[in-house]
Design a protein around this motif. Structure first.
Motif, PDB file in Angstrom:
ATOM      1  N   LEU A 141      -1.561   6.471   7.716  1.00 48.86           N
ATOM      2  CA  LEU A 141      -1.522   4.855   6.190  1.00 48.86           C
ATOM      3  C   LEU A 141       0.123   4.914   6.336  1.00 48.86           C
ATOM      4  CD1 LEU A 141      -4.246   4.977   3.946  1.00 48.86           C
ATOM      5  CD2 LEU A 141      -4.111   3.927   5.548  1.00 48.86           C
ATOM      6  N   GLN A 142      -0.028   3.587   6.789  1.00 43.04           N
ATOM      7  CA  GLN A 142       1.582   2.571   5.722  1.00 43.04           C
ATOM      8  C   GLN A 142       1.268   1.427   5.527  1.00 43.04           C
ATOM      9  OE1 GLN A 142       2.382   1.769  10.689  1.00 43.04           O
ATOM     10  NE2 GLN A 142       4.454   1.917  10.582  1.00 43.04           N
ATOM     11  N   LEU A 143       2.536   0.859   4.446  1.00 42.24           N
ATOM     12  CA  LEU A 143       2.354  -0.239   3.501  1.00 42.24           C
ATOM     13  C   LEU A 143       2.715  -1.518   4.611  1.00 42.24           C
ATOM     14  CD1 LEU A 143       3.862   0.555   0.383  1.00 42.24           C
ATOM     15  CD2 LEU A 143       1.308  -0.375   0.830  1.00 42.24           C
ATOM     16  N   ARG A 144       1.820  -2.679   4.800  1.00 46.04           N
ATOM     17  CA  ARG A 144       3.014  -3.690   5.673  1.00 46.04           C
ATOM     18  C   ARG A 144       4.043  -4.185   5.530  1.00 46.04           C
ATOM     19  NH1 ARG A 144      -1.536  -7.994   8.473  1.00 46.04           N
ATOM     20  NH2 ARG A 144       0.464  -7.374   9.488  1.00 46.04           N
ATOM     21  N   PRO A 145       4.823  -4.259   6.138  1.00 46.57           N
ATOM     22  CA  PRO A 145       6.049  -4.988   5.699  1.00 46.57           C
ATOM     23  C   PRO A 145       5.849  -6.054   4.455  1.00 46.57           C
ATOM     24  CG  PRO A 145       6.354  -4.559   7.888  1.00 46.57           C
ATOM     25  CD  PRO A 145       4.244  -4.531   7.575  1.00 46.57           C
ATOM     26  N   GLY A 146       6.254  -6.427   3.697  1.00 46.14           N
ATOM     27  CA  GLY A 146       6.619  -6.984   2.563  1.00 46.14           C
ATOM     28  C   GLY A 146       5.102  -7.396   1.549  1.00 46.14           C
ATOM     29  N   GLY A 147       4.525  -5.825   2.031  1.00 48.45           N
ATOM     30  CA  GLY A 147       2.640  -6.172   1.302  1.00 48.45           C
ATOM     31  C   GLY A 147       2.772  -5.195   0.329  1.00 48.45           C
ATOM     32  N   ALA A 148       3.838  -4.367  -0.277  1.00 45.83           N
ATOM     33  CA  ALA A 148       3.527  -4.135  -1.083  1.00 45.83           C
ATOM     34  C   ALA A 148       3.176  -3.858  -2.386  1.00 45.83           C
ATOM     35  CB  ALA A 148       4.917  -3.063  -1.630  1.00 45.83           C
ATOM     36  N   ASP A 149       2.921  -5.048  -3.120  1.00 50.10           N
ATOM     37  CA  ASP A 149       2.797  -6.226  -4.398  1.00 50.10           C
ATOM     38  C   ASP A 149       1.415  -5.772  -4.266  1.00 50.10           C
ATOM     39  OD1 ASP A 149       5.425  -5.526  -5.579  1.00 50.10           O
ATOM     40  OD2 ASP A 149       5.698  -6.921  -5.373  1.00 50.10           O
ATOM     41  N   ARG A 150       1.253  -6.802  -2.874  1.00 50.34           N
ATOM     42  CA  ARG A 150      -0.209  -6.975  -2.536  1.00 50.34           C
ATOM     43  C   ARG A 150      -1.712  -5.744  -2.084  1.00 50.34           C
ATOM     44  NH1 ARG A 150       2.584 -10.615   0.308  1.00 50.34           N
ATOM     45  NH2 ARG A 150       1.727  -9.530   2.689  1.00 50.34           N
ATOM     46  N   GLY A 151      -0.553  -4.677  -2.260  1.00 54.68           N
ATOM     47  CA  GLY A 151      -1.526  -3.663  -1.515  1.00 54.68           C
ATOM     48  C   GLY A 151      -2.124  -3.602   0.313  1.00 54.68           C
ATOM     49  N   ASP A 152      -1.195  -4.408   0.480  1.00 54.14           N
ATOM     50  CA  ASP A 152      -1.605  -4.861   2.252  1.00 54.14           C
ATOM     51  C   ASP A 152      -1.005  -3.123   3.430  1.00 54.14           C
ATOM     52  OD1 ASP A 152      -2.438  -6.560   1.313  1.00 54.14           O
ATOM     53  OD2 ASP A 152      -1.373  -8.091   1.856  1.00 54.14           O
ATOM     54  N   LEU A 153      -1.817  -2.392   3.952  1.00 52.40           N
ATOM     55  CA  LEU A 153      -2.066  -1.232   4.601  1.00 52.40           C
ATOM     56  C   LEU A 153      -2.291  -1.608   6.236  1.00 52.40           C
ATOM     57  CD1 LEU A 153      -3.682   1.116   1.897  1.00 52.40           C
ATOM     58  CD2 LEU A 153      -0.962   0.589   2.589  1.00 52.40           C
ATOM     59  N   CYS A 154      -1.827  -0.718   6.763  1.00 50.83           N
ATOM     60  CA  CYS A 154      -2.114  -0.409   7.678  1.00 50.83           C
ATOM     61  C   CYS A 154      -2.682   0.943   8.550  1.00 50.83           C
ATOM     62  CB  CYS A 154      -0.628  -0.765   9.598  1.00 50.83           C
ATOM     63  SG  CYS A 154      -1.292  -0.855  10.784  1.00 50.83           S
ATOM     64  N   LEU A 155      -3.567   1.043   9.032  1.00 51.70           N
ATOM     65  CA  LEU A 155      -4.115   1.986   9.393  1.00 51.70           C
ATOM     66  C   LEU A 155      -4.297   2.602  11.211  1.00 51.70           C
ATOM     67  CD1 LEU A 155      -5.292   4.920   8.302  1.00 51.70           C
ATOM     68  CD2 LEU A 155      -7.807   3.576   8.954  1.00 51.70           C
ATOM     69  N   ASN A 156      -3.640   3.073  10.726  1.00 53.13           N
ATOM     70  CA  ASN A 156      -3.136   3.744  12.504  1.00 53.13           C
ATOM     71  C   ASN A 156      -4.015   4.884  12.928  1.00 53.13           C
ATOM     72  OD1 ASN A 156      -0.573   2.819  13.247  1.00 53.13           O
ATOM     73  ND2 ASN A 156      -0.798   3.098  11.051  1.00 53.13           N
ATOM     74  N   ARG A 157      -4.563   4.827  14.174  1.00 51.20           N
ATOM     75  CA  ARG A 157      -5.126   6.179  14.685  1.00 51.20           C
ATOM     76  C   ARG A 157      -4.615   6.823  16.109  1.00 51.20           C
ATOM     77  NH1 ARG A 157     -11.257   6.343  16.392  1.00 51.20           N
ATOM     78  NH2 ARG A 157     -11.128   4.537  17.754  1.00 51.20           N
TER      79      ARG A 157
END
Length: 285
Positions: free
Chosen positions: A42-58
């Protein structure tokens, strides 16, 4: 399952300075699908920390990316888990229902490359009424799930049988204990945890800086272990794993179950906008 992984055991490098994650941000947490030999990150999307926007990598076992998906409004990605259902379905557990960047509940979903999921697309669970900062971890050996949560600002853990939890039976928790012993300095940030057997493993530490945590001191990262039966701090050790990395921020903790238990910690490195990740593992000795 009572013997804990010795935190004093030497750490062995597994993945080193990988640049294969979808986003240029640091890893937040990771978990293993050992049946299919996948690693989820899991990563935070750039600029997405306050919204809780994540990227899930496999990823595969070499750390090469096989796919990704986006999770909008889910949380900070402090921990995650993988569940194998009897029918062979692989479920990913993460926090969900973000407020101020952290999940007020948890959810599970199936990985789908290229998909975008929002809180409307998943069934959100709120197993601990009135709590915030809900973050799950799944034990592959015992079929249990832990949720780290905050109530009145204080972090705790609650543990359930995973089948019961999946069936939404939250009334019969196996354990509930306070988070304690993460670091000698209580101001140093918490960076992840993992449930394995009768123990919870914790990670705390910060990135290198020029004053309080310079590279010459090899970092301030600590691993610790709690016994879920008693809540007692079993062991705590400083780790210098990956000390030659630049930046070196500890991020994420998971257990590889096969062929023998290994506690794995993630380390972020590299400049802003081009972060890399490494993973070190400590075997049970």
């Amino acid at each position: 399952m009572q013997e804990h992984i010795d935190l004093a055991a030497p750490a062995v490098r597994w993945l080193w300075r990988k640049a294969t994650l979808r986003e240029p941000t640091v890893l937040q947490s990771f978990a293993f699908d050992e049946v299919n030999r996948h690693l989820y990150v899991l990563q935070l999307r750039p600029g997405g920390a306050d919204r809780g926007d994540l990227c899930l990598n496999r990823l595969d076992q070499r750390g090469e990316r096989l796919g990704h998906m986006y999770l909008h409004g889910f949380g900070h990605g402090v921990s995650m888990g993988v569940q194998h259902a009897p029918d062979g379905t692989v479920w990913i557990w993460t926090e969900a229902d973000a407020k101020d960047g952290y999940g007020r509940g948890v959810t599970r979903f199936r990985f789908s490359h290229g998909a975008v999921r929002t809180r409307r697309d998943v069934k959100i669970r709120h197993p601990i009424e009135g709590s915030t900062h809900n973050q799950p971890s799944v034990c592959p050996a015992t079929g249990r799930i832990a949720v780290r949560y905050r109530r009145d600002g204080r972090p705790r853990y609650r543990v359930w049988d995973l089948d019961a939890f999946t069936a939404r039976d939250y009334a019969h928790a196996l354990a509930d204990l306070p988070q304690t012993g993460t670091h000698p300095d209580p101001e140093v940030p918490f960076q992840g945890y993992a449930l394995y057997g009768d123990h919870l493993y914790q990670l705390a530490g910060s990135a290198y800086d020029g004053t309080a945590n310079p590279p010459a001191r090899h970092g301030n990262a600590y691993l610790s272990c709690l016994d879920i039966r008693t809540g007692a701090l079993v062991q705590r050790r400083r780790t210098e794993a990956g000390h030659s990395l630049d930046f070196r921020e500890p991020e994420g903790l998971a257990v590889r179950h096969r062929p023998e238990p290994r506690l794995c910690l993630g380390l972020a490195s590299g400049p802003v906008g081009a972060r890399r990740f490494s993973v070190y593992c400590k075997p049970r000795t």
